[in-house]
Motif scaffolding. Structure first.
Motif, PDB file in Angstrom:
ATOM      1  N   HIS A 273       0.662  -1.254   0.010  1.00 36.31           N
ATOM      2  CA  HIS A 273       0.043  -0.164  -0.063  1.00 36.31           C
ATOM      3  C   HIS A 273       0.913   1.242  -0.007  1.00 36.31           C
ATOM      4  O   HIS A 273       2.074   1.239   0.414  1.00 36.31           O
ATOM      5  CB  HIS A 273      -0.806  -0.024   1.321  1.00 36.31           C
ATOM      6  N   ALA A 274       0.233   2.299  -0.512  1.00 34.80           N
ATOM      7  CA  ALA A 274       1.034   3.596  -0.215  1.00 34.80           C
ATOM      8  C   ALA A 274       1.336   3.924   1.379  1.00 34.80           C
ATOM      9  O   ALA A 274       0.719   3.489   2.294  1.00 34.80           O
ATOM     10  CB  ALA A 274       0.031   4.818  -0.656  1.00 34.80           C
ATOM     11  N   GLY A 275       2.692   4.184   1.607  1.00 36.57           N
ATOM     12  CA  GLY A 275       2.965   4.349   2.958  1.00 36.57           C
ATOM     13  C   GLY A 275       3.394   5.892   3.325  1.00 36.57           C
ATOM     14  O   GLY A 275       3.324   6.717   2.507  1.00 36.57           O
ATOM     15  N   VAL A 276       3.882   5.939   4.543  1.00 34.72           N
ATOM     16  CA  VAL A 276       4.535   7.168   4.916  1.00 34.72           C
ATOM     17  C   VAL A 276       6.004   6.934   5.034  1.00 34.72           C
ATOM     18  O   VAL A 276       6.578   6.044   5.697  1.00 34.72           O
ATOM     19  CB  VAL A 276       3.972   7.543   6.383  1.00 34.72           C
ATOM     20  N   TYR A 277       6.754   7.879   4.164  1.00 33.27           N
ATOM     21  CA  TYR A 277       8.268   7.722   4.012  1.00 33.27           C
ATOM     22  C   TYR A 277       8.918   8.882   5.086  1.00 33.27           C
ATOM     23  O   TYR A 277       8.420   9.985   5.305  1.00 33.27           O
ATOM     24  CB  TYR A 277       8.575   7.603   2.802  1.00 33.27           C
ATOM     25  N   PRO A 278      10.188   8.665   5.097  1.00 34.40           N
ATOM     26  CA  PRO A 278      11.014   9.716   6.090  1.00 34.40           C
ATOM     27  C   PRO A 278      10.913  10.951   5.320  1.00 34.40           C
ATOM     28  O   PRO A 278      10.816  11.962   6.040  1.00 34.40           O
ATOM     29  CB  PRO A 278      12.475   8.851   5.841  1.00 34.40           C
ATOM     30  N   PRO A 279      11.020  11.294   3.857  1.00 35.33           N
ATOM     31  CA  PRO A 279      10.880  12.518   3.406  1.00 35.33           C
ATOM     32  C   PRO A 279       9.450  13.090   3.741  1.00 35.33           C
ATOM     33  O   PRO A 279       9.442  14.436   3.950  1.00 35.33           O
ATOM     34  CB  PRO A 279      10.690  12.232   1.891  1.00 35.33           C
ATOM     35  N   TYR A 280       8.626  12.428   4.003  1.00 35.31           N
ATOM     36  CA  TYR A 280       7.331  13.168   4.428  1.00 35.31           C
ATOM     37  C   TYR A 280       7.614  13.830   6.179  1.00 35.31           C
ATOM     38  O   TYR A 280       7.120  14.782   6.275  1.00 35.31           O
ATOM     39  CB  TYR A 280       5.893  12.262   4.568  1.00 35.31           C
ATOM     40  N   LEU A 281       8.105  12.920   6.703  1.00 30.44           N
ATOM     41  CA  LEU A 281       8.415  13.308   8.114  1.00 30.44           C
ATOM     42  C   LEU A 281       9.318  14.612   8.231  1.00 30.44           C
ATOM     43  O   LEU A 281       9.208  15.423   8.790  1.00 30.44           O
ATOM     44  CB  LEU A 281       8.886  12.345   8.930  1.00 30.44           C
ATOM     45  N   GLU A 282      10.504  14.616   7.219  1.00 28.25           N
ATOM     46  CA  GLU A 282      11.269  15.612   7.035  1.00 28.25           C
ATOM     47  C   GLU A 282      10.394  16.816   6.753  1.00 28.25           C
ATOM     48  O   GLU A 282      11.019  18.085   7.250  1.00 28.25           O
ATOM     49  CB  GLU A 282      12.353  15.298   5.839  1.00 28.25           C
ATOM     50  N   ALA A 283       9.431  16.792   5.654  1.00 24.94           N
ATOM     51  CA  ALA A 283       8.821  17.985   5.457  1.00 24.94           C
ATOM     52  C   ALA A 283       8.032  18.637   6.955  1.00 24.94           C
ATOM     53  O   ALA A 283       7.846  19.658   6.913  1.00 24.94           O
ATOM     54  CB  ALA A 283       7.751  17.517   4.543  1.00 24.94           C
ATOM     55  N   LEU A 284       7.314  17.435   7.538  1.00 27.14           N
ATOM     56  CA  LEU A 284       6.782  18.152   8.901  1.00 27.14           C
ATOM     57  C   LEU A 284       7.746  18.869   9.700  1.00 27.14           C
ATOM     58  O   LEU A 284       7.310  19.743  10.230  1.00 27.14           O
ATOM     59  CB  LEU A 284       6.125  17.057   9.462  1.00 27.14           C
ATOM     60  N   CYS A 285       9.055  18.301   9.724  1.00 27.79           N
ATOM     61  CA  CYS A 285       9.864  19.196  10.709  1.00 27.79           C
ATOM     62  C   CYS A 285      10.164  20.480  10.192  1.00 27.79           C
ATOM     63  O   CYS A 285      10.472  21.365  10.985  1.00 27.79           O
ATOM     64  CB  CYS A 285      11.080  18.142  10.755  1.00 27.79           C
ATOM     65  N   GLN A 286      10.216  20.648   8.963  1.00 25.95           N
ATOM     66  CA  GLN A 286      10.312  21.852   8.406  1.00 25.95           C
ATOM     67  C   GLN A 286       9.128  22.907   8.115  1.00 25.95           C
ATOM     68  O   GLN A 286       9.369  24.202   8.063  1.00 25.95           O
ATOM     69  CB  GLN A 286      11.009  21.637   6.884  1.00 25.95           C
ATOM     70  N   ALA A 287       8.065  22.378   8.587  1.00 29.34           N
ATOM     71  CA  ALA A 287       6.888  23.041   8.596  1.00 29.34           C
ATOM     72  C   ALA A 287       6.745  23.908   9.804  1.00 29.34           C
ATOM     73  O   ALA A 287       7.449  23.765  10.700  1.00 29.34           O
ATOM     74  CB  ALA A 287       5.430  22.028   8.168  1.00 29.34           C
ATOM     75  N   ASP A 288       5.533  24.320   9.948  1.00 35.80           N
ATOM     76  CA  ASP A 288       5.098  25.178  11.163  1.00 35.80           C
ATOM     77  C   ASP A 288       3.797  24.753  11.849  1.00 35.80           C
ATOM     78  O   ASP A 288       2.993  23.759  11.257  1.00 35.80           O
ATOM     79  CB  ASP A 288       5.030  26.710  10.800  1.00 35.80           C
ATOM     80  N   GLY A 289       3.395  25.290  12.838  1.00 38.19           N
ATOM     81  CA  GLY A 289       2.085  25.060  13.482  1.00 38.19           C
ATOM     82  C   GLY A 289       2.278  24.123  14.798  1.00 38.19           C
ATOM     83  O   GLY A 289       3.452  23.538  14.854  1.00 38.19           O
ATOM     84  N   PRO A 290       1.240  23.964  15.527  1.00 36.40           N
ATOM     85  CA  PRO A 290       1.445  23.157  16.870  1.00 36.40           C
ATOM     86  C   PRO A 290       1.867  21.612  16.408  1.00 36.40           C
ATOM     87  O   PRO A 290       1.535  21.003  15.319  1.00 36.40           O
ATOM     88  CB  PRO A 290      -0.079  23.137  17.299  1.00 36.40           C
ATOM     89  N   VAL A 291       2.339  21.060  17.351  1.00 36.04           N
ATOM     90  CA  VAL A 291       2.626  19.569  16.945  1.00 36.04           C
ATOM     91  C   VAL A 291       2.207  18.706  18.211  1.00 36.04           C
ATOM     92  O   VAL A 291       1.967  19.130  19.368  1.00 36.04           O
ATOM     93  CB  VAL A 291       4.166  19.327  16.868  1.00 36.04           C
ATOM     94  N   GLY A 292       1.586  17.359  18.110  1.00 31.58           N
ATOM     95  CA  GLY A 292       0.905  16.725  19.109  1.00 31.58           C
ATOM     96  C   GLY A 292       1.040  15.211  18.759  1.00 31.58           C
ATOM     97  O   GLY A 292       2.040  14.858  18.340  1.00 31.58           O
ATOM     98  N   ASP A 293       0.266  14.588  19.314  1.00 31.27           N
ATOM     99  CA  ASP A 293       0.387  13.233  19.016  1.00 31.27           C
ATOM    100  C   ASP A 293       0.380  12.468  17.695  1.00 31.27           C
ATOM    101  O   ASP A 293       1.026  11.441  17.522  1.00 31.27           O
ATOM    102  CB  ASP A 293      -0.885  12.388  19.891  1.00 31.27           C
TER     103      ASP A 293
END
Length: 269
Positions: A109-129
């Motif tokens: 299936h389509a998955g969640v890959y490290p580059p997606y998390l890298e993009a989250l790290c570079q983004a803004d806004g609150p973070v949570g669970d």
């Protein structure tokens, strides 16, 4: 439509929605949440239930972006997830919520890959669970990629350390992830300078990770407490002592686990 969106943004744009997750599972043909009842022994299929609640904006296309995702995926679902961070770069927790149905089971299936998390790290806004469990997943399964992302978020001051700790415990206890790779990844991050953040992660992990009633300490429990004692010392930490640590620290046992519990208790008190 562009003029309407521009006017909406000029008026303050999107407030932070309620975003996060719940842990669920299927038993028989019925869906349950862990917060409602614990599963029977042998239940293997757990899932992440997205939580996303936003006030309607009055703009259909924007409201569509803020619709709570389904917890189940289907064929073709998630093929364009790499676009999410660019679509909502100021609301990364919302992006992470949309990753949840694809995170735990990624084969065929389509998955969640490290580059997606890298993009989250570079983004803004609150973070949570939701962001926390994405990071916890890669710390558990791909430390070579996960540790640098932990360090990056720690350096920016936006690492949800306690949430990462809780979600790591859930991955171990509920989803069958192994403890030893997690402890090894956290040890690397601590040696790289993030010992204060690693202590916050471990402080949140230990109550659910250490042996409970009817369980005996094993080598991975010992490694976890040893690392906790080390990083607590480096961070000059203090505060409440987890009940299991306190119980073993006050006992007359001579095992290494008990000795490390005493060392951690001494540091915290």
């Amino acid at each position: 439509a562009a003029a309407q969106a521009a006017a909406w943004l000029a008026g303050g744009g999107l407030p932070d929605p309620e975003a996060g997750l719940k842990w669920g599972y299927m038993e028989g043909a019925t869906d349950y949440l862990f917060e409602e009842r614990e599963p029977s022994p042998g239940v293997a299929y757990v899932r992440l239930v997205p939580v996303l609640r936003a006030e309607p904006t009055g703009h259909d296309l924007i409201d569509e972006l803020l619709r709570e995702p389904r917890s189940w995926r289907w064929d073709g679902h998630g093929e364009s997830m790499d676009w999410w961070p660019a679509v909502l770069p100021s609301h990364r927790e919302v992006v992470a919520v949309n990753y949840l149905p694809h995170l735990l089971y990624q084969w065929n299936h389509a998955g969640v890959y490290p580059p997606y998390l890298e993009a989250l790290c570079q983004a803004d806004g609150p973070v949570g669970d939701a962001t926390a469990i994405a990071l916890a997943y890669f710390l558990s399964t791909d430390a070579e990629r996960g540790v640098p992302l932990l360090l990056r978020m720690a350096a920016r001051g936006d690492l949800p350390a306690a949430a990462v700790g809780r979600q790591l415990t859930h991955l171990i206890r509920r989803a069958g992830h192994q403890t030893r790779p997690v402890v090894a990844a956290l040890a690397v991050a601590a040696r790289e300078g993030a010992y204060e953040q690693v202590w916050e992660i471990l402080r949140a992990m230990l109550p659910g990770l250490l042996p409970g009633e009817g369980e005996r300490p094993n080598v991975t429990h010992t490694e976890a407490v040893t690392l906790a004692a080390d990083v607590a010392t480096w961070a000059k930490a203090g505060g409440e002592v987890p009940a299991t640590v306190s119980a073993y620290a006050m006992s007359k046992r001579t095992s290494r686990f008990a000795r490390e519990c005493r060392r951690l208790r001494t540091q915290l008190t």
